[in-house]
Design an enzyme around this catalytic site. Structure first.
Site: not given
Lengths: 105, 105
Positions: A73, A76
């Site tokens: 995450y 990303h």
């Protein structure tokens, strides 16, 4: 049950409008749809009464299945773009992640 | 669904032993049995990778049904006694309460 909580505590910069704050919160929530390891999102305004909030005003909690999922995450591109925008509006920010454990007293 | 989260983020003082930390966490968890409005408790060590944890090392999350329940908890003699002990072992502490809201992105 192996979930990991990602807690972000924030204070928006003076001058950030309510509309901007609402849009940023929507943008944050929308990461759930775009970044696979992010499983859920919730937020709220600080309502504490003990005066130990050090000026922080908002709490954001995301849930992940694994610590590795948080790393995915964080790096990303969709998160990187959002984080740049979001952090630009923050005066203060604290981020902690933890794997919740209950205790049998 | 109307629950309120009480988040305490802490850093123990240098020199606090692991045994003392374990005992304090057990004492914190045991408040659930003694203070009626406190519904649940969980904790974890910070495992964040973004280096925005500002030295905090532990997260404690309690859940209450209402904001008024947190006020009852804060002023409860059992909490006052525990908090005095607990805070005495902390180098840093931040407390925020919030009513979690989900957002439909």
């Amino acid at each position: 049950m192996g979930e990991v909580k990602h807690i972000l505590v924030a204070k928006f910069k003076d001058g950030t409008s309510q509309q901007q704050i609402d849009d940023l919160i929507k943008g944050y929530a929308n990461l759930v749809n775009q970044i696979e390891p992010m499983k859920s999102f919730q937020w709220g305004k600080d309502v504490s009464i003990e005066n130990m909030h050090q000026g922080f005003t908002h709490v954001f909690e995301s849930t992940f299945e694994t610590i590795e999922g948080i790393a995915t995450y964080v790096s990303h591109p969709v998160h990187v773009e959002f984080a740049t925008l979001f952090l630009g509006h923050l005066d203060k920010v604290l981020i902690v992640d933890y794997k919740p454990t209950s205790v049998d007293p």
